[in-house]
Design a protein around this motif. Structure first.
Motif, PDB file in Angstrom:
ATOM      1  N   GLY A   5      -1.581  13.109 -13.952  1.00 20.64           N
ATOM      2  CA  GLY A   5      -2.051  13.565 -12.646  1.00 20.64           C
ATOM      3  C   GLY A   5      -3.183  12.717 -12.099  1.00 20.64           C
ATOM      4  N   ARG A   6      -4.095  12.326 -12.971  1.00 26.71           N
ATOM      5  CA  ARG A   6      -5.265  11.619 -12.432  1.00 26.71           C
ATOM      6  C   ARG A   6      -4.917  10.229 -11.882  1.00 26.71           C
ATOM      7  NH1 ARG A   6      -7.731   8.589 -17.072  1.00 26.71           N
ATOM      8  NH2 ARG A   6      -6.251   8.947 -18.735  1.00 26.71           N
ATOM      9  N   SER A   7      -3.765   9.681 -12.266  1.00 26.90           N
ATOM     10  CA  SER A   7      -3.328   8.416 -11.662  1.00 26.90           C
ATOM     11  C   SER A   7      -2.916   8.609 -10.209  1.00 26.90           C
ATOM     12  CB  SER A   7      -2.150   7.829 -12.430  1.00 26.90           C
ATOM     13  OG  SER A   7      -2.538   7.521 -13.744  1.00 26.90           O
ATOM     14  N   LEU A   8      -2.735   9.863  -9.797  1.00 26.63           N
ATOM     15  CA  LEU A   8      -2.348  10.132  -8.408  1.00 26.63           C
ATOM     16  C   LEU A   8      -3.555  10.456  -7.540  1.00 26.63           C
ATOM     17  CD1 LEU A   8       0.924  12.087  -9.123  1.00 26.63           C
ATOM     18  CD2 LEU A   8       0.731   9.871  -8.015  1.00 26.63           C
ATOM     19  N   ASP A   9      -4.740  10.370  -8.124  1.00 24.35           N
ATOM     20  CA  ASP A   9      -5.986  10.584  -7.396  1.00 24.35           C
ATOM     21  C   ASP A   9      -6.413   9.250  -6.752  1.00 24.35           C
ATOM     22  OD1 ASP A   9      -8.332  11.713  -6.475  1.00 24.35           O
ATOM     23  OD2 ASP A   9      -9.019  12.386  -8.443  1.00 24.35           O
ATOM     24  N   TYR A  10      -7.481   9.287  -5.979  1.00 27.22           N
ATOM     25  CA  TYR A  10      -8.094   8.050  -5.503  1.00 27.22           C
ATOM     26  C   TYR A  10      -8.529   7.221  -6.711  1.00 27.22           C
ATOM     27  CZ  TYR A  10      -8.464  10.015  -0.788  1.00 27.22           C
ATOM     28  OH  TYR A  10      -8.193  10.545   0.451  1.00 27.22           O
ATOM     29  N   GLN A  11      -8.442   5.902  -6.597  1.00 32.22           N
ATOM     30  CA  GLN A  11      -8.753   5.020  -7.720  1.00 32.22           C
ATOM     31  C   GLN A  11      -9.860   4.035  -7.355  1.00 32.22           C
ATOM     32  OE1 GLN A  11      -7.018   5.580 -10.619  1.00 32.22           O
ATOM     33  NE2 GLN A  11      -5.887   7.195  -9.581  1.00 32.22           N
ATOM     34  N   ASN A  12     -10.274   3.340  -8.386  1.00 34.06           N
ATOM     35  CA  ASN A  12     -11.193   2.215  -8.257  1.00 34.06           C
ATOM     36  C   ASN A  12     -10.678   1.223  -7.196  1.00 34.06           C
ATOM     37  OD1 ASN A  12     -12.601  -0.175  -8.721  1.00 34.06           O
ATOM     38  ND2 ASN A  12     -12.602   0.104 -10.937  1.00 34.06           N
ATOM     39  N   HIS A  30      -8.189   1.497  -1.744  1.00 30.99           N
ATOM     40  CA  HIS A  30      -7.590   0.683  -2.812  1.00 30.99           C
ATOM     41  C   HIS A  30      -6.131   0.463  -2.458  1.00 30.99           C
ATOM     42  CE1 HIS A  30      -5.430   4.158  -4.525  1.00 30.99           C
ATOM     43  NE2 HIS A  30      -6.539   4.851  -4.422  1.00 30.99           N
ATOM     44  N   PRO A  90      -1.967   0.624  -3.124  1.00 27.28           N
ATOM     45  CA  PRO A  90      -1.123   1.686  -3.692  1.00 27.28           C
ATOM     46  C   PRO A  90      -0.962   1.550  -5.206  1.00 27.28           C
ATOM     47  CG  PRO A  90      -0.128   0.789  -1.702  1.00 27.28           C
ATOM     48  CD  PRO A  90      -1.307  -0.081  -2.027  1.00 27.28           C
ATOM     49  N   VAL A  91      -0.985   2.680  -5.881  1.00 26.90           N
ATOM     50  CA  VAL A  91      -1.095   2.702  -7.340  1.00 26.90           C
ATOM     51  C   VAL A  91       0.227   2.460  -8.065  1.00 26.90           C
ATOM     52  CG1 VAL A  91      -1.453   4.333  -9.247  1.00 26.90           C
ATOM     53  CG2 VAL A  91      -3.171   4.102  -7.436  1.00 26.90           C
ATOM     54  N   LEU A  92       1.295   3.102  -7.601  1.00 25.38           N
ATOM     55  CA  LEU A  92       2.516   3.119  -8.412  1.00 25.38           C
ATOM     56  C   LEU A  92       3.132   1.734  -8.558  1.00 25.38           C
ATOM     57  CD1 LEU A  92       4.024   6.478  -7.116  1.00 25.38           C
ATOM     58  CD2 LEU A  92       2.774   6.058  -9.230  1.00 25.38           C
ATOM     59  N   ASP A 119      -9.924   3.797 -14.404  1.00 20.77           N
ATOM     60  CA  ASP A 119      -9.395   3.557 -13.074  1.00 20.77           C
ATOM     61  C   ASP A 119     -10.087   4.440 -12.040  1.00 20.77           C
ATOM     62  OD1 ASP A 119      -7.500   1.529 -13.526  1.00 20.77           O
ATOM     63  OD2 ASP A 119      -6.179   2.979 -14.455  1.00 20.77           O
ATOM     64  N   LEU A 165      -3.062  17.550  -8.125  1.00 17.90           N
ATOM     65  CA  LEU A 165      -2.489  16.286  -8.609  1.00 17.90           C
ATOM     66  C   LEU A 165      -1.373  16.516  -9.625  1.00 17.90           C
ATOM     67  CD1 LEU A 165      -5.859  14.355  -8.962  1.00 17.90           C
ATOM     68  CD2 LEU A 165      -4.163  14.097  -7.142  1.00 17.90           C
ATOM     69  N   ASN A 166      -1.238  17.743 -10.081  1.00 21.00           N
ATOM     70  CA  ASN A 166      -0.228  17.991 -11.111  1.00 21.00           C
ATOM     71  C   ASN A 166       1.039  18.653 -10.594  1.00 21.00           C
ATOM     72  OD1 ASN A 166      -1.692  16.901 -13.430  1.00 21.00           O
ATOM     73  ND2 ASN A 166      -3.151  18.532 -12.957  1.00 21.00           N
ATOM     74  N   ALA A 215      -3.084   8.375  -3.997  1.00 23.14           N
ATOM     75  CA  ALA A 215      -2.763   7.120  -4.685  1.00 23.14           C
ATOM     76  C   ALA A 215      -1.692   6.327  -3.962  1.00 23.14           C
ATOM     77  CB  ALA A 215      -2.326   7.415  -6.119  1.00 23.14           C
TER      78      ALA A 215
END
Lengths: 478, 478
Positions: A137-144, A338, A340-342, B98, B116-117, B312
């Motif tokens: 889940g936390r990878s779907l949050d805002y990131q660095n 940032h 896009p993460v995926l 991250d 997020l989950n 994200a």
């Protein structure tokens, strides 16, 4: 009295229709401030609809503040809502095309675009799916703002191995293609500072820098790259260069000039931007190490996946000197927080599994065949009249002609034949007498991209150019 | 004589080791300009390696210009390469994290982040894979800066239905989240022009606008939204507003004020930016139609998928008045050419198949439960001392306390308890006496986000806040 036209066959529900009609009557002033509306029962009987339908419309208008209710008395029109509502302007033009940027031609010698039909996009899609299956889940949050560590780590290893780039994940920033890198770097440049660019140069970079309000100075290029002897007394803030395969001439910056360039940057406290856009495809000799390798604190290395995978991904990166890390992190945050993460995580897995190296190897074979075929076709059609340079790497070359000038007339004829080419002259910034002359001379040379031009198209294109040239010469002869 | 240390167990090949050792010797001046190198045969015997190994190293050095060959005479060191090479600075800090932007707490009442989950990320991954399976090559080329038509078409339909937004695909621009929308809009603002923002306001927007060099003026907000009576005589270029659910107070802009705002914009020729960040989640009454609906030529509508899907993804959009279409297309081109293509196509399919509506419906149920639980917990712990507002939609509410001020001491105590909260005061720009007072008063209210805070955490969090408050009061009592 109210005028409400209902249409029982419309997509809109009856309640929505009543809502809209009443709203328009209020906007137009037909229903005036503090005017009492019919009761829901009265209106429903009048319109022959169920009372619930009218109540739904009234409630929505009440919720949005168009109506107010007095207890025990009824429903009234609110004050101050007589208003000329505007509709959207009717469309000037309807367009469904996505690819708007480039001319669509039968034969296209565009530069800077890879073969769009051999991108391993299905494999990419599979890996992306795998990424989503195990994502936290936390990878779907805002990131660095720098991007995902997993990708930066893979890039650091890859760049060391392939380009001799000296980096740590902590100074690699993921951006939306090299264009964003240049845009963010523009923001480092103060109002009274200038940037120095090679002449000739990619039109896209110049456009990006100019539209970011940056003052551009130029420096000429010869067969050894940037002419370091011409470095200006007043130092620029940034020096943009393409040392591995100068765009568009294709020359390689010599080691002596590399050192002179870095020593100049050290002495004058400026930074060099190394745009390493297509050095992965090197056909002769080993790859030349990056300029960044000579001084990671003076060189900002810019890389992109637009040429080795696809421009549509909008993935690029910066390797930053320590002194720029904090400032650029802020600039990226301000630009779009940032990238896009995926797709970052997908690319990390793609590199780690060896697919990137495998794809580059495959494409090198394909591009080498195209380059050889292009050279052979040019020789066949133009013989001693053509000399070809800038062929050792990348996805384009320069074909200089002895006695042909690609003037407006010749270009028009090529255009009619549906052949897209640019001349070397097209890439010159005309900012002084010398570059003006170089620009003019440059119209005797074509810059031929073969990244997305297959063998058949290459053959057809060169034959077409030869035909057009001969026809024009015939005209001159007449 | 040469000093070359070879290590047969290293990852680097022997040729690479020789290459590096020779290069370092040239840089350091140990090998001088025009000094003759040993023959490949001689060096290979001396080092006990095969001659091919030495030849490979020499060839690379020769290709890069460190060496030159004289026919029939041998290999020499090039001139001008004695040079102090720099290594990367050693890492100050190594970090693999991250998520750097937000405090990681046991209980987090952060605003503006969805659960997020429960994001349907596996379905998203499947659709993405499907997209890659049927993709045409030209979709992998550079695209129109506005984004993919398929997505813009779906958005146009969706926005009409759900938000009453009046648009055509041609004036919808896909951007990398609302942050990029604000960044691009900043560039519309001239040097001597200002933008007007609501006070209080999201800190992120202020940060983005300020770092884009924009002058910010504020306008107060009351229980009916922007106080239109306070609109300045000298008009701003842009007016930023959150009419559906003011951030952070949660109030709804009344229809009367909406009309006044638009009439002001018409009269003074300025544009309104409607930031519709979370209006999809409306718990009571029908959704209020967008402000844009009243005048599509005066209102720029900004939407994001950060709150209804995931931040994200970095996906947002602008619905532009006709007058801004060309200018904004250019700004997006200059920023990063266009947004990534594959996730745009994925989102188009996701909306078309009804998954977005389905997800919003599901999340509305989840968030409603959380909101109700949060209200109940507040009432239970604070009774008449708390009043809750801004609850009708979105993912946060405001809890105002009668006699509690969240001062530095109280915040420290909450911090130690691993509870993250912000006060209403945190969102005030302190630009005049009135807003200074409002800011101070705002420290009596908490802005509690519950988007990514589950029922258990809500309960634990409010209990924790109650404990901390009581302990502090106890201290005062002592």
């Amino acid at each position: 009295m109210l005028h409400i036209n209902l249409n029982r066959n419309q997509e809109e529900s009856l309640a929505e229709q009543i809502y809209h009609e009443l709203k328009e009557s209020i906007f137009s002033g037909e229903l005036k401030a503090d005017e009492k509306l019919p009761s829901t029962r009265g209106l429903s009987e009048f319109l022959s609809v169920s009372r619930n339908v009218v109540m739904e419309a009234y409630e929505q208008l009440w919720a949005e503040g168009y109506l107010y209710a007095k207890e025990g008395s009824g429903t009234y029109v609110s004050d101050g809502i007589c208003f000329e509502r505007k509709e959207t302007a009717s469309p000037d033009k309807e367009t469904q095309s996505d690819n708007l940027l480039f001319p669509s031609k039968r034969v296209n010698f565009r530069t800077g675009v890879p073969d769009l039909n051999t991108i391993p996009i299905k494999r990419w899609g599979q890996i992306y799916k795998t990424v989503t299956e195990t994502l936290e889940g936390r990878s779907l949050d805002y990131q660095n703002s720098f991007g995902m560590h997993a990708l930066r780590k893979q890039l650091s290893i890859y760049l060391k191995r392939v380009r001799g780039v000296s980096s740590r994940p902590e100074n690699i920033m993921i951006v939306n293609g090299a264009a964003q890198a240049f845009s963010l770097l523009s923001r480092m440049v103060g109002k009274d500072e200038a940037v120095l660019v090679e002449n000739p140069i990619s039109q896209g970079i110049v456009y990006t820098l100019r539209n970011n309000g940056v003052i551009i100075k130029t420096i000429p290029v010869d067969e050894n790259g940037i002419v370091t002897a011409a470095l200006p007394e007043k130092p620029p803030k940034l020096i943009f260069t393409t040392p591995s395969h100068q765009f568009p001439t294709g020359v390689v910056l010599s080691i002596k000039r590399r050192i002179e360039l870095i020593e100049y940057a050290r002495k004058h406290n400026c930074l060099i931007v190394e745009d390493d856009y297509d050095s992965e495809f090197r056909y002769e000799g080993n790859p030349i190490q990056s300029l960044q390798n000579l001084d990671p604190e003076r060189v900002i290395y810019v890389g992109t996946f637009s040429k080795i995978l696809s421009p549509a991904l909008r993935m690029g990166y910066l390797v930053l000197p320590e002194c720029l890390v904090a400032e650029m992190q802020n600039e990226k945050y301000v630009a779009d927080i940032h990238s896009p993460v995926l797709e970052q995580l997908t690319l990390a897995k793609f590199i780690e599994a060896g697919y990137l190296t495998q794809h580059i190897r495959k494409m090198k074979g394909i591009y080498l065949k195209r380059r050889n075929h292009l050279e052979a076709c040019l020789k066949e059609k133009f013989g001693e009249d053509v000399s070809v340079t800038g062929t050792r790497s990348g996805m384009h070359l320069v074909a200089a002609f002895k006695s042909i000038v690609f003037d407006a007339e010749l270009r028009k004829a090529l255009n009619e034949k549906q052949i897209f080419v640019t001349t070397l002259g097209d890439y010159f910034l005309n900012d002084n007498v010398n570059s003006g002359q170089a620009k003019k001379a440059g119209d005797q040379a074509l810059v031929l991209g073969y990244g997305n031009t297959d063998l058949k198209a290459i053959e057809e294109g060169i034959a077409g150019i030869a035909q057009v040239v001969r026809a024009a010469k015939g005209n001159i002869g007449n």
